[in-house]
Design a protein around this motif. Structure first.
Motif, mmCIF file in Angstrom:
data_model
loop_
_atom_site.group_PDB
_atom_site.id
_atom_site.type_symbol
_atom_site.label_atom_id
_atom_site.label_comp_id
_atom_site.label_asym_id
_atom_site.label_seq_id
_atom_site.Cartn_x
_atom_site.Cartn_y
_atom_site.Cartn_z
ATOM 1 N N ASN A 128 0.716 -1.289 0.003
ATOM 2 C CA ASN A 128 0.201 -0.015 0.058
ATOM 3 C C ASN A 128 1.018 1.350 -0.031
ATOM 4 O OD1 ASN A 128 -2.702 -0.801 -0.282
ATOM 5 N ND2 ASN A 128 -2.827 -1.327 2.032
ATOM 6 N N GLU A 129 1.978 1.162 0.753
ATOM 7 C CA GLU A 129 3.047 2.404 0.605
ATOM 8 C C GLU A 129 3.488 2.547 -0.835
ATOM 9 O OE1 GLU A 129 4.567 2.098 5.218
ATOM 10 O OE2 GLU A 129 5.804 1.285 3.466
ATOM 11 N N ASP A 130 3.910 1.327 -1.469
ATOM 12 C CA ASP A 130 4.299 1.637 -2.743
ATOM 13 C C ASP A 130 3.400 2.129 -3.706
ATOM 14 O OD1 ASP A 130 6.535 0.670 -2.212
ATOM 15 O OD2 ASP A 130 6.328 -1.251 -2.888
ATOM 16 N N PHE A 131 1.974 1.629 -3.465
ATOM 17 C CA PHE A 131 0.883 2.020 -4.245
ATOM 18 C C PHE A 131 0.670 3.797 -4.153
ATOM 19 C CE2 PHE A 131 -3.675 2.729 -4.725
ATOM 20 C CZ PHE A 131 -4.033 2.708 -6.133
ATOM 21 N N VAL A 132 0.884 4.155 -2.904
ATOM 22 C CA VAL A 132 0.608 5.515 -2.716
ATOM 23 C C VAL A 132 1.666 6.344 -3.158
ATOM 24 C CG1 VAL A 132 0.804 7.468 -0.843
ATOM 25 C CG2 VAL A 132 -0.596 5.339 -0.494
ATOM 26 N N LYS A 133 2.892 5.776 -3.137
ATOM 27 C CA LYS A 133 4.096 6.503 -3.892
ATOM 28 C C LYS A 133 3.813 6.816 -5.169
ATOM 29 C CE LYS A 133 7.655 5.008 -0.811
ATOM 30 N NZ LYS A 133 8.886 4.166 -0.580
ATOM 31 N N GLN A 134 3.058 5.794 -5.966
ATOM 32 C CA GLN A 134 3.019 5.808 -7.402
ATOM 33 C C GLN A 134 1.836 6.691 -7.593
ATOM 34 O OE1 GLN A 134 1.804 1.825 -8.704
ATOM 35 N NE2 GLN A 134 3.754 1.046 -7.877
ATOM 36 N N ILE A 137 2.948 10.456 -7.734
ATOM 37 C CA ILE A 137 3.586 10.914 -9.248
ATOM 38 C C ILE A 137 2.714 11.107 -10.083
ATOM 39 C CG2 ILE A 137 5.214 10.146 -10.795
ATOM 40 C CD1 ILE A 137 6.551 8.361 -8.645
ATOM 41 N N SER A 138 1.693 10.318 -10.352
ATOM 42 C CA SER A 138 0.825 10.295 -11.314
ATOM 43 C C SER A 138 -0.388 9.559 -11.070
ATOM 44 C CB SER A 138 1.394 10.099 -12.628
ATOM 45 O OG SER A 138 1.822 8.951 -12.919
ATOM 46 N N ARG A 139 -1.469 9.499 -11.973
ATOM 47 C CA ARG A 139 -2.442 8.405 -11.909
ATOM 48 C C ARG A 139 -1.977 7.237 -12.254
ATOM 49 N NH1 ARG A 139 -7.603 10.121 -15.324
ATOM 50 N NH2 ARG A 139 -8.206 8.127 -14.281
ATOM 51 N N VAL A 140 -2.410 6.132 -11.393
ATOM 52 C CA VAL A 140 -1.861 4.872 -11.636
ATOM 53 C C VAL A 140 -2.873 4.128 -12.771
ATOM 54 C CG1 VAL A 140 -1.335 2.487 -10.756
ATOM 55 C CG2 VAL A 140 -0.899 4.489 -9.475
ATOM 56 N N THR A 141 -2.138 3.379 -13.719
ATOM 57 C CA THR A 141 -3.240 2.968 -15.090
ATOM 58 C C THR A 141 -3.464 1.469 -14.826
ATOM 59 O OG1 THR A 141 -1.252 3.147 -16.415
ATOM 60 C CG2 THR A 141 -2.589 5.066 -16.235
ATOM 61 N N ARG A 142 -2.501 0.909 -13.781
ATOM 62 C CA ARG A 142 -2.792 -0.602 -13.896
ATOM 63 C C ARG A 142 -3.909 -0.960 -13.700
ATOM 64 N NH1 ARG A 142 -3.662 -2.488 -9.017
ATOM 65 N NH2 ARG A 142 -2.684 -1.362 -7.063
ATOM 66 N N PHE A 196 -6.375 13.365 -1.822
ATOM 67 C CA PHE A 196 -6.883 13.064 -0.223
ATOM 68 C C PHE A 196 -5.860 11.719 0.216
ATOM 69 C CE2 PHE A 196 -8.786 10.760 3.114
ATOM 70 C CZ PHE A 196 -9.424 11.704 3.915
ATOM 71 N N VAL A 197 -5.770 10.660 -0.640
ATOM 72 C CA VAL A 197 -5.060 9.584 -0.219
ATOM 73 C C VAL A 197 -3.773 9.951 0.030
ATOM 74 C CG1 VAL A 197 -4.481 7.293 -0.769
ATOM 75 C CG2 VAL A 197 -6.619 7.789 -0.973
ATOM 76 N N VAL A 198 -3.048 10.753 -1.187
ATOM 77 C CA VAL A 198 -1.423 10.956 -0.973
ATOM 78 C C VAL A 198 -1.241 11.919 0.234
ATOM 79 C CG1 VAL A 198 0.100 12.171 -2.380
ATOM 80 C CG2 VAL A 198 -1.331 10.664 -3.475
ATOM 81 N N LEU A 199 -2.166 12.824 0.414
ATOM 82 C CA LEU A 199 -2.066 13.772 1.421
ATOM 83 C C LEU A 199 -2.016 13.173 2.763
ATOM 84 C CD1 LEU A 199 -1.605 16.754 2.341
ATOM 85 C CD2 LEU A 199 -4.032 17.266 2.105
ATOM 86 N N HIS A 200 -2.819 12.525 3.151
ATOM 87 C CA HIS A 200 -3.128 11.847 4.399
ATOM 88 C C HIS A 200 -2.467 10.322 4.781
ATOM 89 C CE1 HIS A 200 -5.755 15.294 5.255
ATOM 90 N NE2 HIS A 200 -6.262 14.982 4.316
ATOM 91 N N ALA A 201 -1.919 9.821 3.657
ATOM 92 C CA ALA A 201 -1.265 8.406 3.834
ATOM 93 C C ALA A 201 -0.595 8.373 4.941
ATOM 94 C CB ALA A 201 -0.758 8.002 2.574
ATOM 95 N N ARG A 202 0.389 9.392 5.319
ATOM 96 C CA ARG A 202 1.493 9.255 6.236
ATOM 97 C C ARG A 202 0.627 9.249 7.631
ATOM 98 N NH1 ARG A 202 5.074 14.507 5.849
ATOM 99 N NH2 ARG A 202 5.006 13.659 3.529
ATOM 100 N N ASP A 203 -0.395 9.754 7.741
ATOM 101 C CA ASP A 203 -1.204 9.492 9.040
ATOM 102 C C ASP A 203 -1.761 8.189 9.376
ATOM 103 O OD1 ASP A 203 -0.585 12.276 9.547
ATOM 104 O OD2 ASP A 203 -1.939 13.036 8.600
#
Length: 307
Positions: A128-134, A137-142, A196-203
């Motif tokens: 999940n951390e790797d997913f948030v990192k992606q 950077i940009s929208r994940v298209t997988r 929202f997810v990127v901004l608050h993931a660290r919490d």
């Protein structure tokens, strides 16, 4: 109209009774069509009724009393084989404490369920951390990334509600919470949700490392991506659905569908069986599901074996 039969017997769910009877349901009563053109209807069912249908339809049953009251990871651990561990990237096996890829499958096989569950939690959190990192950077298209985003968002929303950081329903009843989270998700644009997810993931993500945190759909997707195994979750799944879906074949027999399932490109390429779990009470503990005769109790835990 159809004569709806769950499993091998005519069935009309009666909440709290488990009563068996014949019922007729027409398309106008809310049935939809699945991709295989089989009618799908939504029903209110008890956990016992769902388990009975799983046994009759798929020969699935809850495996072992040792898993009672446990979390998702303990229900999944016995179903992860050494070959699944061999598919993990070496950097991940080292990070979660399994060492290099060459010895990781053997080390996994030597561990008890408790230790395996701890490692699965680390793997899911890392994924999940790797997913948030992606996402940052940009929208994940997988394929399936949009579902992963929505499930992670819903989990975060409920966690922040419990911390008083979001306002929501005045009850902690699972159906009300599930409806609130689904509506919140449905009313938000995907880009807004991503931010929202990127901004608050660290919490949020550090909370998921705690043994007391109840894993759910987002963690199932993370495990499916890591191991290349599809995940099927049965039950009432309040965060995903407000009713149980059953699929009716051309003979009128109906089978319960998973409330949540994952499909990944890696899983399709490997052609491996799904990991199956059952969640009690819509938001309660998870249980391992397996076919009778294909699981054995070993090493003070459960190890799935294929026949």
């Amino acid at each position: 109209a159809w004569v709806v039969t769950l499993g091998s017997r005519p069935f009309a769910p009666q909440h709290g009774r488990g009563r068996l009877a014949t019922t007729r349901i027409s398309c106008s009563d809310g049935a939809t069509r699945s991709s295989a053109h089989s009618p799908v209807v939504r029903m209110n069912m008890t956990d016992l009724e769902i388990l009975e249908n799983l046994h009759e339809s798929y020969n699935l049953q809850r495996i072992g009393s040792l898993l009672e009251g446990e979390d998702l990871y303990r229900a999944v651990a016995p179903q992860i084989a050494p070959l699944d561990v061999a598919a993990l990237p070496e950097v991940l096996t080292e990070l979660v404490g399994l060492g290099g890829c060459a010895g990781a499958p053997g080390r996994w096989a030597e561990l008890g369920v408790d230790e395996q569950a701890k490692i699965l939690r680390r793997i899911a959190t890392r994924a999940n951390e790797d997913f948030v990192k992606q996402l940052s950077i940009s929208r994940v298209t997988r394929p399936g990334a949009d579902v992963h985003l929505k499930e992670l968002f819903k989990s975060m929303a409920i966690e922040f509600l419990s911390q008083g950081r979001l306002t929501g329903p005045d009850t902690w009843e699972s159906q009300a919470l599930g409806m609130w989270a689904r509506e919140l998700c449905a009313n938000m644009q995907q880009e807004e949700m991503r931010r929202f997810v990127v901004l608050h993931a660290r919490d949020y993500l550090p909370v998921t490392r705690s043994p007391g945190h109840m894993a759910g759909n987002a963690e199932m997707i993370a495990l499916a991506c890591a191991f290349g195994r599809p995940m099927y979750a049965y039950g009432k799944g309040s965060l995903s659905k407000d009713a149980v879906e059953v699929e009716i074949n051309n003979r009128g027999f109906a089978s319960v569908r998973p409330y949540f399932q994952t499909h990944t490109a890696a899983a399709a390429a490997r052609d491996v069986p799904p990991v199956r779990v059952f969640q009690l009470d819509g938001d309660g503990p998870f249980y391992m599901l397996g076919c009778a005769g294909t699981a054995k109790v070993v090493r003070q835990g459960l190890l799935a074996t294929r026949s």
